[in-house]
Design an enzyme around this catalytic site. Sequence first.
Site, short mmCIF file in Angstrom:
data_model
loop_
_atom_site.label_atom_id
_atom_site.label_comp_id
_atom_site.label_asym_id
_atom_site.label_seq_id
_atom_site.Cartn_x
_atom_site.Cartn_y
_atom_site.Cartn_z
N HIS A 18 0.86 -1.43 0.07
CA HIS A 18 0.08 0.03 -0.03
C HIS A 18 0.97 1.43 0.04
O HIS A 18 0.22 2.36 -0.07
CB HIS A 18 -1.12 -0.03 1.26
CG HIS A 18 -0.36 0.39 2.52
ND1 HIS A 18 0.22 -0.37 3.19
CD2 HIS A 18 -0.34 1.49 3.09
CE1 HIS A 18 0.89 -0.01 4.36
NE2 HIS A 18 0.66 1.12 4.37
C1 UD1 Z 1 -2.13 5.50 6.39
C2 UD1 Z 1 -0.86 5.97 6.76
C3 UD1 Z 1 0.21 4.95 6.64
C4 UD1 Z 1 -0.31 3.57 7.53
C5 UD1 Z 1 -1.78 2.99 6.64
C6 UD1 Z 1 -2.22 1.75 7.23
C7 UD1 Z 1 -0.37 8.29 6.73
C8 UD1 Z 1 0.47 9.37 5.91
N1 UD1 Z 1 -0.20 7.16 6.24
O1 UD1 Z 1 -1.76 5.00 4.73
O2 UD1 Z 1 1.15 5.17 7.83
O3 UD1 Z 1 0.78 2.39 7.27
O4 UD1 Z 1 -2.70 4.10 6.88
O5 UD1 Z 1 -3.46 1.51 6.13
O6 UD1 Z 1 -1.42 8.36 7.59
N2 UD1 Z 1 -9.39 4.64 1.59
C9 UD1 Z 1 -10.35 4.26 1.52
N3 UD1 Z 1 -11.15 3.99 2.76
C10 UD1 Z 1 -10.61 3.99 4.07
C11 UD1 Z 1 -9.12 4.52 3.99
C12 UD1 Z 1 -8.65 4.83 2.81
O7 UD1 Z 1 -10.86 3.94 0.55
O8 UD1 Z 1 -11.12 3.57 5.07
C13 UD1 Z 1 -8.55 5.19 0.52
C14 UD1 Z 1 -8.58 6.71 0.21
O9 UD1 Z 1 -9.16 6.92 -0.90
C15 UD1 Z 1 -6.94 6.99 0.12
C16 UD1 Z 1 -6.39 5.97 0.26
O10 UD1 Z 1 -7.11 4.90 0.52
O11 UD1 Z 1 -6.84 7.57 -1.17
C17 UD1 Z 1 -5.18 6.47 1.15
O12 UD1 Z 1 -5.44 6.59 2.60
P1 UD1 Z 1 -4.80 7.48 3.65
O13 UD1 Z 1 -5.33 7.63 4.98
O14 UD1 Z 1 -4.41 8.93 3.18
O15 UD1 Z 1 -3.38 6.78 3.81
P2 UD1 Z 1 -3.13 5.22 3.82
O16 UD1 Z 1 -2.26 5.02 2.54
O17 UD1 Z 1 -4.15 4.51 4.20
#
Ligand code: UD1
Length: 354
Positions: free
Chosen positions: A202
């Site tokens: 991820h």
């Molecule tokens: C975040 C953390 C990372 C951790 C990871 C675990 C930061 C900078 N990064 O990364 O340290 O290892 O979580 O999972 O805080 N999304 C969904 N549904 C959700 C959550 C996210 O669809 O419930 C999608 C969103 O559209 C987004 C992407 O996932 O584009 C990334 O989500 P985001 O919370 O920004 O960061 P992670 O990549 O999950």
Amino acid sequence: MRILSVVGARPQFVKLAPIAQAMEGSAEHLIAHTGQHYDELMSDVFFRDLGIPAPDFNLGVGSGKHGAQTGAMLAGLEEIIETSAPDCVLVYGDTNSTLAAAVAATKLHVPVAHLEAGLRSFNRRMPEEHNRVLTDHSADLLLAPTQVAMDHLATEGLGKRSVLVGDVMTDVLYKVRESLVGSGAALPAGLSKGSYYVSTIHRPDNTDSPERLQAIISELASLDKPVLLLAHPRLRSLAEKHGIDLDQGAIVLSEPLAYPQLINAAMYSAGVVTDSGGLQKEAFLLRVPCTTIRPETEWVETVDLGWNVLVSAELSVLAATVQRPTPAPTDATPYGDGHAAKRAVAALLSAFGS
Ligand code: UD1
């Protein structure tokens, strides 16, 4: 004493579970959820399965660019901290939710404690590295999971504020493993013990470039056993955007798993291939060989003890690395004895209790 825990992303819910339990009868514990992760499988299922009390506050911030996401959390948390007036704000790990809470509390002169302090990748391309360095330097109490983390904090002049408590994810893992042994919990997708790999990908450095993601998926697809790929929403959405088919070759595509199911799947796998911090360590604790698709790791003990191998620029060696012989056994316990949460709560009471 009143402690406000702030969480928002999947790995933080796992860390919150043993802390919430250790707080019972010792302190008044409030929980704020920023809403960084919001899907049922990324959030709610962890609260249910790990017996975490429902959050007292939920900001519902959702996804966004780093500045917008962190800023929205900062504004919302300021209100929550003012309203709830805690004696201390406890922040977890290294996500944008961690940094937002640390800044909000610091600005309001409320003491901050950082759980999982002192981890360093020394890779300034990672958002997690910015978050953990900035959080450690603004926090009043640093709860470190390992001696290596303590050493990093000392090097940065933060030794006096640091306490070695051990790793709270180890607390959860030991408990869940105990409940799984002999439970006969089924493996996903009809897989059979010892004859498949578990994979998660991820991180932005692995998902954001189409060429990089394509190369990783092709390598996974050509492994010698089925690869249970537990697709984080970020992976799914970027694969779709880049026109990459995740469901190919050896890959068995799956939704993310709830925590006990993840541990069950990892425990009976022939190996783990991941870029997750938590899963590398869980593989080590379960004594399952791990291959980490990153140039470095914060959990260096897993590599030093021979159970984790890093593969980054040279993806062509991935198959040979994943299919390597089982490493030499070890009874080392660099992540503690499964009672880190109790020590963390004791340190909080001693630092901020009246
Ligand atoms: C975040 C953390 C990372 C951790 C990871 C675990 C930061 C900078 N990064 O990364 O340290 O290892 O979580 O999972 O805080 N999304 C969904 N549904 C959700 C959550 C996210 O669809 O419930 C999608 C969103 O559209 C987004 C992407 O996932 O584009 C990334 O989500 P985001 O919370 O920004 O960061 P992670 O990549 O999950």
